[in-house]
Each structure stands twice: as structure tokens, then as C-alpha cells.
Write a protein that holds these residues in place. Structure first.
Motif, PDB file in Angstrom:
ATOM      1  N   LYS A 136       0.872  -1.170   0.000  1.00 44.73           N
ATOM      2  CA  LYS A 136       0.000   0.000   0.000  1.00 44.73           C
ATOM      3  C   LYS A 136       0.919   1.233   0.000  1.00 44.73           C
ATOM      4  O   LYS A 136       1.911   1.265   0.739  1.00 44.73           O
ATOM      5  CB  LYS A 136      -0.894  -0.012   1.245  1.00 44.73           C
ATOM      6  CG  LYS A 136      -2.029   0.989   1.204  1.00 44.73           C
ATOM      7  CD  LYS A 136      -3.096   0.618   2.222  1.00 44.73           C
ATOM      8  CE  LYS A 136      -4.198   1.669   2.255  1.00 44.73           C
ATOM      9  NZ  LYS A 136      -5.521   1.108   2.053  1.00 44.73           N
ATOM     10  N   ALA A 137       0.621   2.215  -0.832  1.00 41.21           N
ATOM     11  CA  ALA A 137       1.488   3.384  -0.934  1.00 41.21           C
ATOM     12  C   ALA A 137       1.587   4.113   0.401  1.00 41.21           C
ATOM     13  O   ALA A 137       0.569   4.338   1.069  1.00 41.21           O
ATOM     14  CB  ALA A 137       0.968   4.336  -2.005  1.00 41.21           C
ATOM     15  N   CYS A 140      -0.565   7.359   1.237  1.00 41.53           N
ATOM     16  CA  CYS A 140      -1.978   7.400   1.635  1.00 41.53           C
ATOM     17  C   CYS A 140      -2.148   7.360   3.149  1.00 41.53           C
ATOM     18  O   CYS A 140      -3.262   7.426   3.651  1.00 41.53           O
ATOM     19  CB  CYS A 140      -2.754   6.275   0.972  1.00 41.53           C
ATOM     20  SG  CYS A 140      -2.296   4.619   1.459  1.00 41.53           S
ATOM     21  N   SER A 215      -4.718   2.462  -2.675  1.00 42.44           N
ATOM     22  CA  SER A 215      -3.741   3.519  -2.387  1.00 42.44           C
ATOM     23  C   SER A 215      -4.169   4.931  -2.730  1.00 42.44           C
ATOM     24  O   SER A 215      -3.330   5.802  -2.960  1.00 42.44           O
ATOM     25  CB  SER A 215      -2.414   3.195  -3.089  1.00 42.44           C
ATOM     26  OG  SER A 215      -1.784   2.111  -2.449  1.00 42.44           O
TER      27      SER A 215
END
Length: 318
Positions: A136-137, A140, A215
Motif C-alpha cells: 500500500k502506498a 496514503c 492507495s
């Protein structure tokens, strides 16, 4: 537990972002405590503290002992006016999320058409051979009181309360038996998800799009408190809960994970080095919106918590 403490970050009414140590329900300014008690080298940056977690842990334990031994002096360092609670951990190098890691959640998602493992005649999911994780980025990530911003009202945005482990020592090819020695502590996270974007009908040969599904900006509120692992005899007994508009939707135990945290660390550390500050979100229990066709809308308010770590409160808006 005697001398138990948690760590937080808050913004004061004077618009200062400070690290706090929390004991007996009270926030104390860590930097001020260190000065008042003449304690040298106390880390007030958790990113740096995690680089040498055992040393930092000893420092924080000493600070807590001083608070409890001299409450009148410590009271001068108490933070009583908090404007906003912030994410207690720094932005990590990696956010690694376990997918489909609670049996009841796997069943509810399979019933809605999401691909899940085959079931036995008794309708119990067959245990896969290995965990499944996605990245997951880090962009975010937000705080426990920041708004969730919807990309649109039609994107089918869902909630997923999760227990996240914070890595406190580098881990490469670590066995399950040694895995927990690399965990500094735990935080509550909400893996907000865009169900409409996860499965790509225009890409039938690829199908899943975890980047678009997970994300978007603001889709990972963290906190409010960091709980050191030393105070958790068994993480499996931690309860995960999430409410939307005061209605309880998720209520599960970490022991219901399909793959334990130890197994996840062993699996992940075979392919990449887990570094101090990295987060492993360990999966979500049943009760997500997808299971009922019920998604977030502007004006909704979510609350999410894992035992002992405080409760997030995030409003939803366009």
C-alpha cells in the motif's frame, strides 16, 4: 501491567507537533519530561527510536518510572490541551498488507463474487499454502482524526480495521521462532479500500488492481497510540472493532488470523528485508461493507480500534 506506557504524537493548541508518552491515561510531553528529570539521550523522534528500539525502550521505561515515582513533578509536563491526535509512527518505508487473512472475512468476500479460496464440503475455507500480501502506498497514510476523502460517491469505498505490527529491528530470512523479536509494537490501522477499482473488467487477463484498490490519498489512517510489544503477552488476544455512524460492523479477535504474524514475518522476510518502521497490516475480520453491499458516503464517521491503543475517529467527505 506495571509501568505500562504507550507512545503518541499530538498537535497542541499552540500548533506544536510533539511526541508524548502515555501512562495511566495521561499524555506527557516527552521532551519536557526528559529535561525535567535530566535524562540524557531520550529519543523524541520515533523514527530514530525504532532504529535502536531496545535502547529506546529502556529509555521510555525509565521515563515512565520517573513519572510514577514523582507524579507532582510529572504533572508539570502533562499535555492537557490537545488540538489534534496525529499518527504515532512515522511514515514507513513499506506498508505490507495481508489480504484475505481472516476465515470469516474470506467467506463473506467469496459470497459477494470476490475471488476466494475453494471451500470444503463444510464450507470452511481451505488454508492456502502461503500468505498473500500487497503493498500500500505510504503516501496514503494519515492520522487517526484526518478525513477520508472519497474519489467519488460511486467508487464503493469500504473499511477494514486491522492490527498492524511495527518492525523494530531489520529482518531478513527470519524464522517463525525468531519473528517476534523483530516487532517493536502495534498500532491500529484502517485499510480503506476502493472495491470498484480492485477488479478490472477491462483487464480480464490480469483482473486485480491492488494499487487502485488500496492507495488513494487518505486511505490509511493510523493510530492514535503505539503499544510496545513488551506489554502484549499474546497479540492473538487483541480485539479489533470498527463502527460506522455508531453502528458496530466489525468485532473480531486477532487469533482468528489464517496466517499468524510469525508466519507473515517469515514469509515476507524471505523476499525482502523488513526495516525498522515498516508496517505489516495483518488482515481484517468479517464485517466489511462489501459483505452487505454497504459503502461509505459523504458525512459518514468511522471509529476503529484495537485493544488498548485508543480509538480512531475519521470523517468521510468528497
Amino acid at each position: 501491567m506495571e509501568n505500562m506506557f504507550l507512545l503518541g504524537r499530538v498537535r497542541t493548541e499552540a500548533d506544536q507537533a510533539i511526541m508524548t508518552i502515555v501512562t495511566q491515561g495521561k499524555h506527557y510531553d516527552l521532551a519536557t519530561l526528559a529535561a525535567v528529570f535530566d535524562l540524557q539521550g531520550v529519543q523524541t523522534d520515533l523514527a530514530l527510536a525504532l532504529m535502536d528500539w531496545q535502547e529506546s525502550l529502556a529509555q521510555y521505561q525509565e521515563v515512565t518510572e520517573r513519572i510514577l515515582a514523582s507524579p507532582e513533578i510529572a504533572a508539570r509536563c502533562e499535555v492537557t490541551k490537545i488540538a489534534k491526535r496525529l499518527a504515532p509512527v512515522p511514515r514507513p518505508g513499506k506498508i505490507l498488507c495481508a489480504a484475505a487473512n481472516y476465515s470469516a472475512h474470506v467467506q463473506e468476500m467469496a459470497q459477494t463474487g470476490f475471488t476466494g479460496p475453494k471451500s470444503s464440503p463444510k464450507n470452511a475455507p481451505v488454508r492456502p499454502q502461503e500468505p498473500y500480501h500487497f503493498l500500500k502506498a505510504t503516501s496514503c497514510m494519515t492520522g487517526p482524526e484526518d478525513d477520508i476523502v472519497l474519489p467519488s460517491a460511486e467508487h464503493k469505498i469500504d473499511w477494514e480495521v486491522e492490527l498492524a505490527a511495527v518492525i523494530g529491528a531489520p529482518a531478513k530470512r527470519v524464522s517463525q521462532a525468531r519473528a517476534m523479536g523483530h516487532v517493536a509494537g502495534y498500532v491500529t490501522v484502517n485499510d480503506v479500500s476502493c472495491r470498484a477499482a480492485t477488479w478490472r473488467e477491462d483487464r480480464p487477463n490480469i483482473r486485480s488492481d491492488w494499487l487502485a484498490g488500496k492507495s488513494y490519498d487518505t486511505f490509511f489512517p493510523v493510530g492514535p497510540l503505539f503499544l510496545p510489544a513488551v506489554f502484549v503477552p499474546d497479540y492473538r488476544e487483541i480485539t479489533l472493532r470498527l463502527w460506522v455512524n455508531d453502528v458496530l460492523h466489525q468485532d473480531g479477535l486477532a487469533r482468528d488470523m489464517i496466517f499468524s504474524l510469525e508466519e507473515q514475518i517469515e514469509y515476507l522476510s524471505q523476499m525482502l528485508t523488513l526495516e525498522p518502521g515498516d508496517l505489516i497490516a495483518t488482515g481484517t475480520p468479517a464485517g466489511v461493507g462489501q459483505g452487505k453491499g454497504n459503502y461509505l458516503a459523504p458525512g459518514d464517521v468511522m471509529q476503529a480500534e484495537c485493544s488498548h491503543m485508543g480509538r480512531q475517529r475519521t470523517a468521510v467527505r468528497l
